[in-house]
Design a protein around this motif. Structure first.
Motif, PDB file in Angstrom:
ATOM      1  N   VAL A 143       0.861  -1.179   0.000  1.00 41.22           N
ATOM      2  CA  VAL A 143       0.000   0.000   0.000  1.00 41.22           C
ATOM      3  C   VAL A 143       0.896   1.227   0.000  1.00 41.22           C
ATOM      4  O   VAL A 143       1.748   1.381   0.883  1.00 41.22           O
ATOM      5  N   MET A 144       0.711   2.091  -0.991  1.00 40.12           N
ATOM      6  CA  MET A 144       1.477   3.332  -1.094  1.00 40.12           C
ATOM      7  C   MET A 144       0.496   4.504  -1.078  1.00 40.12           C
ATOM      8  O   MET A 144      -0.531   4.475  -1.761  1.00 40.12           O
ATOM      9  N   ILE A 145       0.805   5.504  -0.291  1.00 41.99           N
ATOM     10  CA  ILE A 145      -0.040   6.686  -0.164  1.00 41.99           C
ATOM     11  C   ILE A 145       0.601   7.846  -0.917  1.00 41.99           C
ATOM     12  O   ILE A 145       1.789   8.136  -0.721  1.00 41.99           O
ATOM     13  N   GLU A 146      -0.167   8.497  -1.787  1.00 39.71           N
ATOM     14  CA  GLU A 146       0.305   9.701  -2.474  1.00 39.71           C
ATOM     15  C   GLU A 146      -0.485  10.895  -1.945  1.00 39.71           C
ATOM     16  O   GLU A 146      -1.709  10.957  -2.094  1.00 39.71           O
ATOM     17  N   LEU A 147       0.228  11.815  -1.339  1.00 43.92           N
ATOM     18  CA  LEU A 147      -0.401  12.986  -0.724  1.00 43.92           C
ATOM     19  C   LEU A 147      -0.206  14.224  -1.596  1.00 43.92           C
ATOM     20  O   LEU A 147       0.920  14.547  -1.985  1.00 43.92           O
ATOM     21  N   GLY A 148      -1.298  14.910  -1.877  1.00 43.59           N
ATOM     22  CA  GLY A 148      -1.212  16.192  -2.562  1.00 43.59           C
ATOM     23  C   GLY A 148      -0.815  17.267  -1.576  1.00 43.59           C
ATOM     24  O   GLY A 148      -1.653  17.810  -0.858  1.00 43.59           O
ATOM     25  N   ALA A 149       0.481  17.550  -1.516  1.00 45.61           N
ATOM     26  CA  ALA A 149       0.982  18.604  -0.630  1.00 45.61           C
ATOM     27  C   ALA A 149       1.040  19.930  -1.372  1.00 45.61           C
ATOM     28  O   ALA A 149       0.710  20.975  -0.820  1.00 45.61           O
ATOM     29  N   GLU A 150       1.533  19.911  -2.598  1.00 46.74           N
ATOM     30  CA  GLU A 150       1.610  21.029  -3.552  1.00 46.74           C
ATOM     31  C   GLU A 150       2.687  22.048  -3.185  1.00 46.74           C
ATOM     32  O   GLU A 150       3.472  22.443  -4.027  1.00 46.74           O
ATOM     33  N   THR A 151       2.724  22.500  -1.934  1.00 52.73           N
ATOM     34  CA  THR A 151       3.724  23.480  -1.503  1.00 52.73           C
ATOM     35  C   THR A 151       3.834  23.427   0.005  1.00 52.73           C
ATOM     36  O   THR A 151       2.916  22.950   0.691  1.00 52.73           O
ATOM     37  N   SER A 152       4.963  23.921   0.523  1.00 50.81           N
ATOM     38  CA  SER A 152       5.132  24.009   1.973  1.00 50.81           C
ATOM     39  C   SER A 152       4.768  25.387   2.507  1.00 50.81           C
ATOM     40  O   SER A 152       4.902  25.642   3.710  1.00 50.81           O
ATOM     41  N   HIS A 153       4.309  26.277   1.636  1.00 45.63           N
ATOM     42  CA  HIS A 153       4.057  27.668   2.025  1.00 45.63           C
ATOM     43  C   HIS A 153       2.566  27.890   2.270  1.00 45.63           C
ATOM     44  O   HIS A 153       1.750  27.835   1.335  1.00 45.63           O
ATOM     45  N   ASN A 154       2.226  28.149   3.510  1.00 49.27           N
ATOM     46  CA  ASN A 154       0.813  28.269   3.877  1.00 49.27           C
ATOM     47  C   ASN A 154       0.079  29.406   3.175  1.00 49.27           C
ATOM     48  O   ASN A 154      -1.089  29.236   2.810  1.00 49.27           O
ATOM     49  N   PRO A 155       0.693  30.573   2.958  1.00 50.61           N
ATOM     50  CA  PRO A 155      -0.032  31.614   2.197  1.00 50.61           C
ATOM     51  C   PRO A 155      -0.429  31.139   0.799  1.00 50.61           C
ATOM     52  O   PRO A 155      -1.525  31.454   0.319  1.00 50.61           O
ATOM     53  N   THR A 156       0.451  30.370   0.149  1.00 51.41           N
ATOM     54  CA  THR A 156       0.114  29.832  -1.167  1.00 51.41           C
ATOM     55  C   THR A 156      -1.021  28.826  -1.061  1.00 51.41           C
ATOM     56  O   THR A 156      -1.942  28.822  -1.894  1.00 51.41           O
ATOM     57  N   LEU A 157      -0.966  27.954  -0.058  1.00 49.85           N
ATOM     58  CA  LEU A 157      -2.030  26.965   0.133  1.00 49.85           C
ATOM     59  C   LEU A 157      -3.383  27.644   0.292  1.00 49.85           C
ATOM     60  O   LEU A 157      -4.399  27.171  -0.224  1.00 49.85           O
TER      61      LEU A 157
END
Length: 316
Positions: A143-157
Motif C-alpha cells: 500500500v502506497m499513499i500519495e499525498l497532494g501537498a503542492e507546496t510548503s508555504h501556507n499563504p500559497t495553500l
C-alpha cells in the motif's frame, strides 16, 4: 536506473524485484472536502480532474471493470505485467464510511495480477482507523499513499484554495510512516506568488520527511478552472515556466533530493483540448530526455573541475 537521481522505476524494482509493474488508474467516484463544502467549495483553483484521467478510468464503471479495461490497455505491450490499482481521482479516502472504502480497495486487490494499491489523497483526509486498516492490508499487499501537498508555504495553500496546511502534511506523513506505509508527495512548481527559491525550499522541506517519492509538475492553466478565470480577468498573473527555465530549476531539484527518495516525475502535460498555457510542444519523455542530457553534460564538466558544491539541508 539513471546515474543522477533515483527514478520511480528504481523504487518499484526495489519493492518488486524481477517484476514489471504498472499503475492502473481507478476513479471510484470520490469528491473532495474543498469541493462539497466540508472545507470549501470550488476546489483547488488549478484543478480539472479531466486533465489527468485516462480514457478507461470512468466512475460509471465498477472498480473491477476499470481495472480490467486498464489491464487490457497495457497488456498489448506488456503481457506479463503486474499492476498497482491507483485510486487517483479527487480524494480517494474522502468518505465517512471506512468499511465502504475498504470494500473498494479489497475489490481492486481481488483482481488477477493486482499486487498492491496506490491511494491518492489529501493530508487532512487520513483518519487513523483507516490508516490502521491500510497498515493491516500492507502486511499482505503493498500500500502506497500519495499525498497532494503542492507546496510548503501556507499563504500559497490559502491562495490556491487548498484547505490544509503544511503542518498537516507533516503530520500525515509521520502517521503513515509510523504504520509502515510508503508515502509520496505531489508538489507543483510555479504556483501563483511563488519564486523558484520558494519551490526549492519546499523540496528541501519535503526531502527531510520520511517519504519514498516526490512527484513534481509545472503549473498549467487548464480550461474550466478558477485559475483560468482569475488569469482571464487579471486577478492573478502567474509567471509560467518556459521549458528552458524549468529545466534549470529541475537541475537544482536533483541536487537537493537525496538518493533515498525517488523522483517519480518532473513534468506533466494536460490534454491539448484542456490546456490553455504553457504550451511547450514537448511530450513528458522528451522533457526528461533533455534534462538527462543536461545532467550528463554537467556531470562531465564537474568531473573535470572536481569542485561541484554540495547542498546542505535546512531545518523544517
Amino acid at each position: 536506473m539513471n546515474p543522477w537521481y533515483k527514478d520511480y522505476s528504481s523504487l518499484l524494482a526495489e519493492k518488486f524485484p524481477g517484476v514489471k509493474v504498472q499503475k492502473i488508474s481507478v476513479d471510484a467516484g470520490f469528491s473532495c472536502p474543498n469541493r462539497d463544502g466540508t472545507i470549501s467549495t470550488g476546489g483547488c483553483i488549478y484543478c480539472n480532474n479531466r486533465s489527468f484521467s485516462p480514457s478507461y478510468c470512468q466512475p460509471s464503471l465498477s472498480v473491477s471493470q476499470q481495472i480490467n479495461e486498464g489491464k487490457a490497455f497495457f497488456a498489448r505491450k506488456y503481457p506479463k505485467m503486474k499492476y498497482l490499482a491507483y485510486f487517483q481521482a479527487y480524494t480517494s479516502t474522502f468518505n465517512s464510511d471506512t468499511a465502504h472504502l475498504l470494500s473498494l480497495y479489497h475489490e481492486a486487490l481481488a483482481q488477477t495480477d493486482v499486487i498492491g494499491l496506490v491511494i491518492g489523497t489529501r493530508p487532512d483526509c487520513l483518519p487513523l482507523p483507516l490508516l490502521d486498516a491500510l497498515a493491516e492490508i500492507n502486511r499482505r499487499h503493498t500500500v502506497m499513499i500519495e499525498l497532494g501537498a503542492e507546496t510548503s508555504h501556507n499563504p500559497t495553500l490559502r491562495l490556491i484554495n487548498r484547505g490544509h496546511s503544511w503542518q498537516q502534511t507533516i503530520e500525515a506523513v509521520l502517521a503513515c510512516n509510523a504504520r509502515g506505509l510508503d508515502v509520496g508527495l505531489h508538489l507543483i512548481a510555479g504556483l501563483p506568488g511563488e519564486t523558484e527559491e520558494d519551490v526549492l525550499q519546499t523540496v528541501r522541506r519535503a526531502s527531510l520527511l520520511p517519504i519514498s517519492s516526490i512527484k513534481l509538475h509545472q503549473l498549467q492553466i487548464i480550461r474550466d478552472t478558477p485559475l483560468q478565470r482569475m488569469v482571464s480577468n487579471g486577478t492573478l498573473s502567474p509567471r509560467l515556466f518556459t521549458p528552458e527555465r524549468y529545466l534549470q530549476l529541475c537541475l537544482r531539484i536533483v541536487d537537493i533530493v537525496p538518493r533515498s527518495i525517488a523522483i517519480e516525475r518532473f513534468v506533466s502535460q494536460a490534454p491539448a483540448e484542456l490546456l490553455v498555457a504553457p504550451r511547450w510542444g514537448l511530450k513528458n519523455y522528451q522533457f526528461t530526455d533533455r534534462l538527462h542530457k543536461l545532467l550528463g553534460s554537467r556531470n562531465v564538466k564537474n568531473q573535470e573541475a572536481e569542485d561541484y558544491p554540495s547542498i546542505s539541508s535546512p531545518q523544517l
